[in-house]
Motif scaffolding. Structure first.
Motif, PDB file in Angstrom:
ATOM      1  N   LYS A  88     -54.255 -50.010 102.134  1.00 56.09           N
ATOM      2  CA  LYS A  88     -55.378 -49.340 101.467  1.00 56.09           C
ATOM      3  C   LYS A  88     -56.062 -48.389 102.439  1.00 56.09           C
ATOM      4  CE  LYS A  88     -56.299 -52.797  97.903  1.00 56.09           C
ATOM      5  NZ  LYS A  88     -57.306 -53.682  97.284  1.00 56.09           N
ATOM      6  N   SER A  89     -56.645 -47.337 101.853  1.00 57.53           N
ATOM      7  CA  SER A  89     -57.241 -46.285 102.675  1.00 57.53           C
ATOM      8  C   SER A  89     -58.399 -45.643 101.931  1.00 57.53           C
ATOM      9  CB  SER A  89     -56.183 -45.221 103.004  1.00 57.53           C
ATOM     10  OG  SER A  89     -56.754 -44.105 103.646  1.00 57.53           O
ATOM     11  N   LYS A  90     -59.371 -45.150 102.658  1.00 63.74           N
ATOM     12  CA  LYS A  90     -60.470 -44.396 102.057  1.00 63.74           C
ATOM     13  C   LYS A  90     -60.154 -42.906 101.964  1.00 63.74           C
ATOM     14  CE  LYS A  90     -64.120 -47.589 103.542  1.00 63.74           C
ATOM     15  NZ  LYS A  90     -65.384 -47.745 104.340  1.00 63.74           N
ATOM     16  N   ASP A  91     -59.283 -42.422 102.875  1.00 69.81           N
ATOM     17  CA  ASP A  91     -59.030 -40.983 102.941  1.00 69.81           C
ATOM     18  C   ASP A  91     -57.576 -40.600 102.688  1.00 69.81           C
ATOM     19  OD1 ASP A  91     -57.811 -41.853 105.264  1.00 69.81           O
ATOM     20  OD2 ASP A  91     -59.118 -40.739 106.624  1.00 69.81           O
ATOM     21  N   GLY A  92     -56.706 -41.572 102.433  1.00 71.31           N
ATOM     22  CA  GLY A  92     -55.304 -41.273 102.180  1.00 71.31           C
ATOM     23  C   GLY A  92     -54.496 -40.987 103.433  1.00 71.31           C
ATOM     24  N   ILE A  93     -55.104 -41.165 104.586  1.00 75.46           N
ATOM     25  CA  ILE A  93     -54.431 -40.894 105.866  1.00 75.46           C
ATOM     26  C   ILE A  93     -54.432 -42.125 106.764  1.00 75.46           C
ATOM     27  CG2 ILE A  93     -54.505 -39.515 107.994  1.00 75.46           C
ATOM     28  CD1 ILE A  93     -55.613 -37.218 106.332  1.00 75.46           C
ATOM     29  N   HIS A  94     -55.576 -42.766 106.881  1.00 75.50           N
ATOM     30  CA  HIS A  94     -55.704 -43.930 107.753  1.00 75.50           C
ATOM     31  C   HIS A  94     -55.663 -45.190 106.890  1.00 75.50           C
ATOM     32  CE1 HIS A  94     -57.745 -40.537 109.797  1.00 75.50           C
ATOM     33  NE2 HIS A  94     -57.085 -41.012 110.849  1.00 75.50           N
ATOM     34  N   TYR A  95     -54.622 -45.996 107.082  1.00 75.53           N
ATOM     35  CA  TYR A  95     -54.375 -47.153 106.222  1.00 75.53           C
ATOM     36  C   TYR A  95     -54.552 -48.466 106.972  1.00 75.53           C
ATOM     37  CZ  TYR A  95     -52.737 -44.330 102.346  1.00 75.53           C
ATOM     38  OH  TYR A  95     -52.687 -43.448 101.300  1.00 75.53           O
ATOM     39  N   GLN A  96     -55.068 -49.447 106.237  1.00 81.56           N
ATOM     40  CA  GLN A  96     -55.115 -50.824 106.694  1.00 81.56           C
ATOM     41  C   GLN A  96     -54.075 -51.606 105.912  1.00 81.56           C
ATOM     42  OE1 GLN A  96     -57.137 -51.972 109.242  1.00 81.56           O
ATOM     43  NE2 GLN A  96     -57.709 -49.799 109.493  1.00 81.56           N
ATOM     44  N   PHE A  97     -53.216 -52.338 106.624  1.00 81.36           N
ATOM     45  CA  PHE A  97     -52.102 -53.026 105.991  1.00 81.36           C
ATOM     46  C   PHE A  97     -52.346 -54.529 105.925  1.00 81.36           C
ATOM     47  CE2 PHE A  97     -50.274 -49.223 107.992  1.00 81.36           C
ATOM     48  CZ  PHE A  97     -49.699 -48.629 106.876  1.00 81.36           C
ATOM     49  N   GLU A  98     -51.843 -55.129 104.845  1.00 80.83           N
ATOM     50  CA  GLU A  98     -51.866 -56.580 104.736  1.00 80.83           C
ATOM     51  C   GLU A  98     -50.938 -57.181 105.796  1.00 80.83           C
ATOM     52  OE1 GLU A  98     -53.667 -58.478 102.673  1.00 80.83           O
ATOM     53  OE2 GLU A  98     -54.655 -56.772 101.704  1.00 80.83           O
ATOM     54  N   GLU A  99     -51.256 -58.387 106.205  1.00 78.23           N
ATOM     55  CA  GLU A  99     -50.474 -59.038 107.252  1.00 78.23           C
ATOM     56  C   GLU A  99     -49.087 -59.450 106.772  1.00 78.23           C
ATOM     57  OE1 GLU A  99     -50.966 -59.846 110.592  1.00 78.23           O
ATOM     58  OE2 GLU A  99     -52.551 -58.341 110.430  1.00 78.23           O
ATOM     59  N   LYS A 100     -48.992 -59.870 105.527  1.00 74.47           N
ATOM     60  CA  LYS A 100     -47.732 -60.387 104.998  1.00 74.47           C
ATOM     61  C   LYS A 100     -47.203 -59.470 103.895  1.00 74.47           C
ATOM     62  CE  LYS A 100     -48.806 -65.236 105.982  1.00 74.47           C
ATOM     63  NZ  LYS A 100     -48.942 -66.605 105.401  1.00 74.47           N
ATOM     64  N   PRO A 101     -45.894 -59.515 103.641  1.00 72.73           N
ATOM     65  CA  PRO A 101     -45.341 -58.707 102.544  1.00 72.73           C
ATOM     66  C   PRO A 101     -45.956 -59.083 101.206  1.00 72.73           C
ATOM     67  CG  PRO A 101     -43.590 -59.581 103.953  1.00 72.73           C
ATOM     68  CD  PRO A 101     -44.851 -60.259 104.369  1.00 72.73           C
ATOM     69  N   ILE A 102     -45.877 -58.155 100.277  1.00 72.37           N
ATOM     70  CA  ILE A 102     -46.349 -58.405  98.916  1.00 72.37           C
ATOM     71  C   ILE A 102     -45.598 -59.602  98.342  1.00 72.37           C
ATOM     72  CG2 ILE A 102     -46.412 -57.490  96.565  1.00 72.37           C
ATOM     73  CD1 ILE A 102     -46.752 -54.701  97.809  1.00 72.37           C
ATOM     74  N   ARG A 103     -46.341 -60.511  97.727  1.00 72.85           N
ATOM     75  CA  ARG A 103     -45.724 -61.664  97.063  1.00 72.85           C
ATOM     76  C   ARG A 103     -45.533 -61.318  95.590  1.00 72.85           C
ATOM     77  NH1 ARG A 103     -47.544 -66.164  94.100  1.00 72.85           N
ATOM     78  NH2 ARG A 103     -46.140 -67.979  94.269  1.00 72.85           N
ATOM     79  N   PHE A 104     -44.301 -61.195  95.177  1.00 70.26           N
ATOM     80  CA  PHE A 104     -43.984 -60.920  93.786  1.00 70.26           C
ATOM     81  C   PHE A 104     -43.735 -62.235  93.050  1.00 70.26           C
ATOM     82  CE2 PHE A 104     -42.738 -57.034  96.001  1.00 70.26           C
ATOM     83  CZ  PHE A 104     -43.305 -56.064  95.187  1.00 70.26           C
ATOM     84  N   VAL A 105     -44.207 -62.295  91.807  1.00 65.93           N
ATOM     85  CA  VAL A 105     -43.917 -63.434  90.941  1.00 65.93           C
ATOM     86  C   VAL A 105     -43.226 -62.925  89.688  1.00 65.93           C
ATOM     87  CG1 VAL A 105     -45.849 -64.796  91.801  1.00 65.93           C
ATOM     88  CG2 VAL A 105     -46.182 -63.320  89.800  1.00 65.93           C
ATOM     89  N   ASP A 106     -42.454 -63.803  89.050  1.00 64.85           N
ATOM     90  CA  ASP A 106     -41.805 -63.400  87.807  1.00 64.85           C
ATOM     91  C   ASP A 106     -42.779 -63.560  86.646  1.00 64.85           C
ATOM     92  OD1 ASP A 106     -41.822 -66.110  87.058  1.00 64.85           O
ATOM     93  OD2 ASP A 106     -39.729 -66.413  87.596  1.00 64.85           O
ATOM     94  N   GLU A 107     -42.326 -63.308  85.442  1.00 59.48           N
ATOM     95  CA  GLU A 107     -43.229 -63.327  84.286  1.00 59.48           C
ATOM     96  C   GLU A 107     -43.672 -64.731  83.898  1.00 59.48           C
ATOM     97  OE1 GLU A 107     -42.787 -60.055  81.298  1.00 59.48           O
ATOM     98  OE2 GLU A 107     -40.735 -60.037  82.076  1.00 59.48           O
ATOM     99  N   GLU A 108     -43.105 -65.762  84.546  1.00 63.90           N
ATOM    100  CA  GLU A 108     -43.554 -67.129  84.354  1.00 63.90           C
ATOM    101  C   GLU A 108     -44.448 -67.590  85.505  1.00 63.90           C
ATOM    102  OE1 GLU A 108     -40.031 -69.454  83.867  1.00 63.90           O
ATOM    103  OE2 GLU A 108     -39.647 -68.700  81.834  1.00 63.90           O
ATOM    104  N   GLY A 109     -44.725 -66.678  86.437  1.00 62.69           N
ATOM    105  CA  GLY A 109     -45.591 -67.009  87.557  1.00 62.69           C
ATOM    106  C   GLY A 109     -44.891 -67.633  88.738  1.00 62.69           C
ATOM    107  N   LYS A 110     -43.563 -67.728  88.707  1.00 60.77           N
ATOM    108  CA  LYS A 110     -42.801 -68.299  89.806  1.00 60.77           C
ATOM    109  C   LYS A 110     -42.477 -67.230  90.844  1.00 60.77           C
ATOM    110  CE  LYS A 110     -40.600 -71.623  86.692  1.00 60.77           C
ATOM    111  NZ  LYS A 110     -39.308 -72.092  86.112  1.00 60.77           N
ATOM    112  N   GLU A 111     -42.387 -67.641  92.081  1.00 59.28           N
ATOM    113  CA  GLU A 111     -42.110 -66.687  93.158  1.00 59.28           C
ATOM    114  C   GLU A 111     -40.779 -65.977  92.916  1.00 59.28           C
ATOM    115  OE1 GLU A 111     -42.040 -66.363  98.029  1.00 59.28           O
ATOM    116  OE2 GLU A 111     -42.415 -68.287  97.047  1.00 59.28           O
ATOM    117  N   ALA A 112     -40.791 -64.657  93.097  1.00 56.77           N
ATOM    118  CA  ALA A 112     -39.590 -63.831  92.899  1.00 56.77           C
ATOM    119  C   ALA A 112     -39.213 -63.224  94.242  1.00 56.77           C
ATOM    120  CB  ALA A 112     -39.851 -62.753  91.854  1.00 56.77           C
ATOM    121  N   PHE A 113     -38.544 -63.994  95.055  1.00 55.09           N
ATOM    122  CA  PHE A 113     -38.218 -63.582  96.425  1.00 55.09           C
ATOM    123  C   PHE A 113     -36.993 -62.678  96.442  1.00 55.09           C
ATOM    124  CE2 PHE A 113     -35.627 -64.290 100.244  1.00 55.09           C
ATOM    125  CZ  PHE A 113     -36.514 -63.864 101.216  1.00 55.09           C
TER     126      PHE A 113
END
Length: 326
Positions: free
Chosen positions: A76-101
């Motif tokens: 995420k960024s306020k100006d589109g240039i300087h970004y702050q990143f999450e520590e871990k990769p995005i956690r995706f889940v399937d349409e039943e809410g189960k982890e989609a690794f």
């Protein structure tokens, strides 16, 4: 010229065109905006996608850690240039809410359609295959089942339905570095079942896109047609070279190409584009468009190593594409 389906983005990244510049795009003087190993954790951040969100910008970024395996991270960024990143990769889940690794994920695109944001990327599905996920808040990411069989890459959604259907561009490929490839189009009623396919563009006769092509940024709707920024690849005695150019597609039948530029918009010239993990790559993946001014900020990956920006306007790119069309 009328620009449709975009937002006013007064805080988007922007630099005025240098005096005397006649090129279709011009690079940011701050390039690379995300350099090699920006946090001490990632070896490289590149080929990533950004949208306006919550008075700033949210992005889905391809990042590789010391294992060398790519995953998708939220930034995420306020100006589109300087970004702050999450520590871990995005956690995706399937349409039943189960982890989609997935073992690996790379080259995301990101687009808003209605009240949802959709991520498309190349995913591990017994080989490289496209994946789609939906988020409304950039906190929960729901991954749908794979829309295509392997092998397929460069899945790029149009930002609205066309004739009542979602539309996506893609490039069938192989399990390796793919020394071929055209752009195809498919349609869906629900973003889950895809078909009714058409061929859109073949690899070019011009040397810069002689080997293969692929959709880059999500198409931009204008009164002149859909402006598509796409990458093109040529093979040299020193390996592949990735450049990018543009085409205009028909608004109601985007399988019909109205104009396609014979010249590239940008090709590797700067050291950060010609030297890196994979030399000689300019790979466009995202474009911010300010509807009020027509300004465009194009995010592109440089040498599979860093994230860069270049600028133009909708009118400049449409005019250049039409004037240099074959």
């Amino acid at each position: 010229m009328i620009i449709k389906n975009e937002k006013d983005i007064p805080n988007m990244p922007w630099e005025e065109c240098p005096k005397g510049c006649e090129d279709p795009v011009w690079r940011s003087t701050q390039n690379p905006i995300i350099a090699r190993n920006p946090t001490g954790k990632y070896a490289r951040v590149f080929n990533s996608a950004v949208v306006p969100f919550d008075s700033g910008f949210a992005g889905v970024f391809r990042a590789e850690d010391r294992s060398g395996i790519p995953h998708l991270y939220l930034g995420k960024s306020k100006d589109g240039i300087h970004y702050q990143f999450e520590e871990k990769p995005i956690r995706f889940v399937d349409e039943e809410g189960k982890e989609a690794f997935s073992h690996y994920q790379y080259d995301p695109r990101l687009v808003q359609i209605g009240t949802s944001y959709y991520v498309t990327w190349c995913d591990d599905f017994y080989g490289p295959a496209l994946a789609i996920a939906e988020t409304k808040d950039f906190k929960t990411f729901v991954k749908y089942n794979h829309p295509y069989l392997p092998f397929n890459r460069n899945g790029v959604l149009f930002p609205r339905k066309i004739n009542g259907e979602y539309v996506m561009l893609s490039r069938p490929s192989d399990s390796g570095h793919t020394a071929f490839g055209d752009i195809f189009l498919s349609r869906s009623k629900d973003l889950r079942y895809w078909g009714n396919c058409d061929h859109v563009m073949e690899r070019g006769w011009e040397w810069w896109n002689l080997t293969k092509i692929g959709a880059g940024c999500n198409p931009i709707e204008t009164s002149e047609g859909w402006l598509l920024i796409f990458h093109g690849v040529t093979n040299t005695c020193n390996g592949f070279v990735y450049s990018f150019g543009g085409a205009l597609l028909d608004l109601e039948n985007p399988a019909k190409v109205l104009y396609r530029s014979t010249n590239y918009f940008l090709t590797p010239e700067k050291e950060y584009e010609t030297r890196g993990f994979v030399p000689n790559v300019c790979f466009p993946t995202s474009a911010l468009v300010d509807q009020k001014t027509g300004r465009i900020a194009i995010y592109y990956g440089a040498a599979d190593t860093s994230t860069c920006l270049c600028f133009s306007t909708v009118e400049r790119l449409v005019t250049y594409t039409k004037e240099h069309a074959r």
